[in-house]
Design a protein around this motif. Structure first.
Motif, PDB file in Angstrom:
ATOM      1  N   ALA A  40      20.029  30.432  20.900  1.00 16.59           N
ATOM      2  CA  ALA A  40      21.144  29.943  20.065  1.00 16.59           C
ATOM      3  C   ALA A  40      21.217  28.422  19.976  1.00 16.59           C
ATOM      4  O   ALA A  40      22.286  27.868  19.736  1.00 16.59           O
ATOM      5  N   LEU A  41      20.087  27.747  20.136  1.00 22.09           N
ATOM      6  CA  LEU A  41      20.030  26.296  19.947  1.00 22.09           C
ATOM      7  C   LEU A  41      19.003  26.014  18.852  1.00 22.09           C
ATOM      8  O   LEU A  41      17.813  25.853  19.117  1.00 22.09           O
ATOM      9  N   GLN A  42      19.499  25.982  17.627  1.00 26.97           N
ATOM     10  CA  GLN A  42      18.637  25.847  16.457  1.00 26.97           C
ATOM     11  C   GLN A  42      18.821  24.467  15.848  1.00 26.97           C
ATOM     12  O   GLN A  42      19.936  24.051  15.559  1.00 26.97           O
ATOM     13  N   CYS A  43      17.739  23.730  15.660  1.00 26.57           N
ATOM     14  CA  CYS A  43      17.807  22.453  14.956  1.00 26.57           C
ATOM     15  C   CYS A  43      18.139  22.715  13.489  1.00 26.57           C
ATOM     16  O   CYS A  43      17.577  23.627  12.877  1.00 26.57           O
ATOM     17  N   PHE A  44      19.047  21.927  12.936  1.00 28.31           N
ATOM     18  CA  PHE A  44      19.466  22.146  11.556  1.00 28.31           C
ATOM     19  C   PHE A  44      18.456  21.557  10.570  1.00 28.31           C
ATOM     20  O   PHE A  44      17.729  20.617  10.881  1.00 28.31           O
ATOM     21  N   ASP A  45      18.425  22.149   9.384  1.00 30.12           N
ATOM     22  CA  ASP A  45      17.625  21.656   8.255  1.00 30.12           C
ATOM     23  C   ASP A  45      16.141  21.483   8.588  1.00 30.12           C
ATOM     24  O   ASP A  45      15.477  20.598   8.033  1.00 30.12           O
ATOM     25  N   MET A  46      15.605  22.347   9.451  1.00 33.59           N
ATOM     26  CA  MET A  46      14.227  22.120   9.891  1.00 33.59           C
ATOM     27  C   MET A  46      13.209  22.236   8.765  1.00 33.59           C
ATOM     28  O   MET A  46      12.197  21.532   8.764  1.00 33.59           O
ATOM     29  N   GLU A  47      13.453  23.093   7.791  1.00 35.69           N
ATOM     30  CA  GLU A  47      12.490  23.226   6.698  1.00 35.69           C
ATOM     31  C   GLU A  47      12.323  21.908   5.953  1.00 35.69           C
ATOM     32  O   GLU A  47      11.196  21.459   5.710  1.00 35.69           O
ATOM     33  N   SER A  48      13.435  21.256   5.626  1.00 38.11           N
ATOM     34  CA  SER A  48      13.356  19.982   4.915  1.00 38.11           C
ATOM     35  C   SER A  48      12.879  18.858   5.820  1.00 38.11           C
ATOM     36  O   SER A  48      12.160  17.953   5.378  1.00 38.11           O
ATOM     37  N   VAL A  49      13.240  18.913   7.101  1.00 38.01           N
ATOM     38  CA  VAL A  49      12.810  17.877   8.052  1.00 38.01           C
ATOM     39  C   VAL A  49      11.294  17.934   8.254  1.00 38.01           C
ATOM     40  O   VAL A  49      10.612  16.897   8.256  1.00 38.01           O
ATOM     41  N   VAL A  50      10.751  19.139   8.416  1.00 35.94           N
ATOM     42  CA  VAL A  50       9.299  19.276   8.579  1.00 35.94           C
ATOM     43  C   VAL A  50       8.583  18.814   7.310  1.00 35.94           C
ATOM     44  O   VAL A  50       7.566  18.102   7.383  1.00 35.94           O
ATOM     45  N   ALA A  51       9.107  19.181   6.148  1.00 35.40           N
ATOM     46  CA  ALA A  51       8.478  18.775   4.889  1.00 35.40           C
ATOM     47  C   ALA A  51       8.493  17.260   4.722  1.00 35.40           C
ATOM     48  O   ALA A  51       7.480  16.653   4.340  1.00 35.40           O
ATOM     49  N   ALA A  52       9.630  16.631   5.016  1.00 32.17           N
ATOM     50  CA  ALA A  52       9.721  15.177   4.895  1.00 32.17           C
ATOM     51  C   ALA A  52       8.817  14.483   5.901  1.00 32.17           C
ATOM     52  O   ALA A  52       8.174  13.465   5.589  1.00 32.17           O
ATOM     53  N   THR A  53       8.747  15.029   7.114  1.00 35.78           N
ATOM     54  CA  THR A  53       7.888  14.438   8.141  1.00 35.78           C
ATOM     55  C   THR A  53       6.420  14.587   7.771  1.00 35.78           C
ATOM     56  O   THR A  53       5.629  13.645   7.954  1.00 35.78           O
ATOM     57  N   ALA A  54       6.041  15.750   7.266  1.00 40.57           N
ATOM     58  CA  ALA A  54       4.649  15.970   6.842  1.00 40.57           C
ATOM     59  C   ALA A  54       4.264  14.976   5.747  1.00 40.57           C
ATOM     60  O   ALA A  54       3.150  14.417   5.760  1.00 40.57           O
ATOM     61  N   LYS A  55       5.162  14.742   4.812  1.00 36.19           N
ATOM     62  CA  LYS A  55       4.899  13.776   3.741  1.00 36.19           C
ATOM     63  C   LYS A  55       4.748  12.375   4.317  1.00 36.19           C
ATOM     64  O   LYS A  55       3.851  11.615   3.913  1.00 36.19           O
ATOM     65  N   ALA A  56       5.605  12.020   5.280  1.00 35.50           N
ATOM     66  CA  ALA A  56       5.517  10.699   5.909  1.00 35.50           C
ATOM     67  C   ALA A  56       4.209  10.544   6.681  1.00 35.50           C
ATOM     68  O   ALA A  56       3.565   9.485   6.634  1.00 35.50           O
ATOM     69  N   VAL A  57       3.812  11.601   7.399  1.00 37.40           N
ATOM     70  CA  VAL A  57       2.540  11.563   8.140  1.00 37.40           C
ATOM     71  C   VAL A  57       1.374  11.349   7.178  1.00 37.40           C
ATOM     72  O   VAL A  57       0.499  10.496   7.412  1.00 37.40           O
ATOM     73  N   THR A  58       1.343  12.110   6.101  1.00 35.97           N
ATOM     74  CA  THR A  58       0.262  11.987   5.120  1.00 35.97           C
ATOM     75  C   THR A  58       0.223  10.595   4.511  1.00 35.97           C
ATOM     76  O   THR A  58      -0.851   9.987   4.379  1.00 35.97           O
ATOM     77  N   THR A  59       1.394  10.079   4.146  1.00 34.88           N
ATOM     78  CA  THR A  59       1.464   8.743   3.563  1.00 34.88           C
ATOM     79  C   THR A  59       0.964   7.689   4.543  1.00 34.88           C
ATOM     80  O   THR A  59       0.193   6.794   4.169  1.00 34.88           O
ATOM     81  N   CYS A  60       1.396   7.788   5.788  1.00 28.31           N
ATOM     82  CA  CYS A  60       0.959   6.811   6.796  1.00 28.31           C
ATOM     83  C   CYS A  60      -0.552   6.869   7.002  1.00 28.31           C
ATOM     84  O   CYS A  60      -1.216   5.829   7.070  1.00 28.31           O
ATOM     85  N   LYS A  61      -1.106   8.072   7.103  1.00 28.88           N
ATOM     86  CA  LYS A  61      -2.540   8.194   7.319  1.00 28.88           C
ATOM     87  C   LYS A  61      -3.317   7.632   6.125  1.00 28.88           C
ATOM     88  O   LYS A  61      -4.361   6.989   6.303  1.00 28.88           O
ATOM     89  N   GLU A  62      -2.820   7.845   4.909  1.00 32.67           N
ATOM     90  CA  GLU A  62      -3.472   7.294   3.721  1.00 32.67           C
ATOM     91  C   GLU A  62      -3.457   5.775   3.719  1.00 32.67           C
ATOM     92  O   GLU A  62      -4.351   5.137   3.157  1.00 32.67           O
ATOM     93  N   ARG A  63      -2.451   5.193   4.340  1.00 31.62           N
ATOM     94  CA  ARG A  63      -2.290   3.741   4.340  1.00 31.62           C
ATOM     95  C   ARG A  63      -2.788   3.081   5.627  1.00 31.62           C
ATOM     96  O   ARG A  63      -2.562   1.895   5.849  1.00 31.62           O
ATOM     97  N   GLY A  64      -3.425   3.860   6.475  1.00 33.41           N
ATOM     98  CA  GLY A  64      -4.003   3.294   7.684  1.00 33.41           C
ATOM     99  C   GLY A  64      -2.994   3.004   8.775  1.00 33.41           C
ATOM    100  O   GLY A  64      -3.280   2.237   9.705  1.00 33.41           O
TER     101      GLY A  64
END
Length: 200
Positions: free
Chosen positions: A31-55
């Motif tokens: 019963a300890l669920q992080c909120f909005d995880m679907e959008s948080v994971v998606a935003a984080t994945a996009k940030a990771v990809t962007t950072c890796k593309e930019r070195g």
């Protein structure tokens, strides 16, 4: 305080692991669920990809405890006194599915395991950042008011600037999450990931 384009940055993703973030993980099952995880994971994945593309180096932090023959985490220290009772029996054990990073995030450049809330406590994180000549840390992950804030505070005390990406962090309590973001703005910066990465 905005980051300067000349500053060397790194993205540090804190504890986005199955036991915290996946519905089958030990925390959500209790019963300890992080909120909005679907959008948080998606935003984080996009940030990771962007950072890796930019070195920009990408570092994943993981909470990972060693256990004795009975399965008790021997290097968790006082966390075991203050943690939820179920963690004494399972969760975040080194070598288990629960300690692995959630599906949906691209592979990082580096992984640093830790046994305390802060990513800097008794880990190689500071040496890694110094070796990469990093001056500013972008922060994502969970839990906002615990491991993310602890890592942010220790970054500040080691003279690293930090920016918390507000759409890339989550916690068990929105009230504590919001209070933590407000607190961290006192000694760091809080921005949406798109706003932060747009000009870098």
């Amino acid at each position: 305080m905005a980051t300067k384009t000349s500053e060397k940055c790194a993205l540090v993703v804190v504890d986005m692991q199955n036991d915290y973030c996946d519905a089958a993980g030990v925390y959500p099952r209790n019963a300890l669920q992080c909120f909005d995880m679907e959008s948080v994971v998606a935003a984080t994945a996009k940030a990771v990809t962007t950072c890796k593309e930019r070195g920009i180096p990408v570092i994943y932090l993981r909470m990972a405890w060693n256990t004795d023959a009975s399965g008790f985490p021997v290097d968790a220290g006082l966390i075991m006194e203050k943690s939820r009772p179920f963690v004494r029996a399972e969760g975040l054990r080194r070598g288990t599915w629960g300690v692995e990073v959630v599906d949906g995030l691209p592979p990082p450049d580096y992984v640093v395991d830790k046994t305390r809330y802060s990513g800097f406590h008794n880990t190689s994180l500071e040496a890694l950042l110094r070796g990469l000549r990093v001056e500013t840390i972008y922060l994502a992950g969970v839990i906002t008011n615990m491991c993310v804030e602890a890592t942010a505070r220790d970054a500040f005390h080691r003279d690293f600037r930090f920016v918390v990406m507000s759409d890339c962090v989550s916690g068990f309590s929105r009230k504590l999450h919001d209070a933590s973001l407000e607190t961290m703005q006192i000694f760091g910066t809080v921005k949406q990931s798109d706003e932060l990465l747009r000009g870098n």
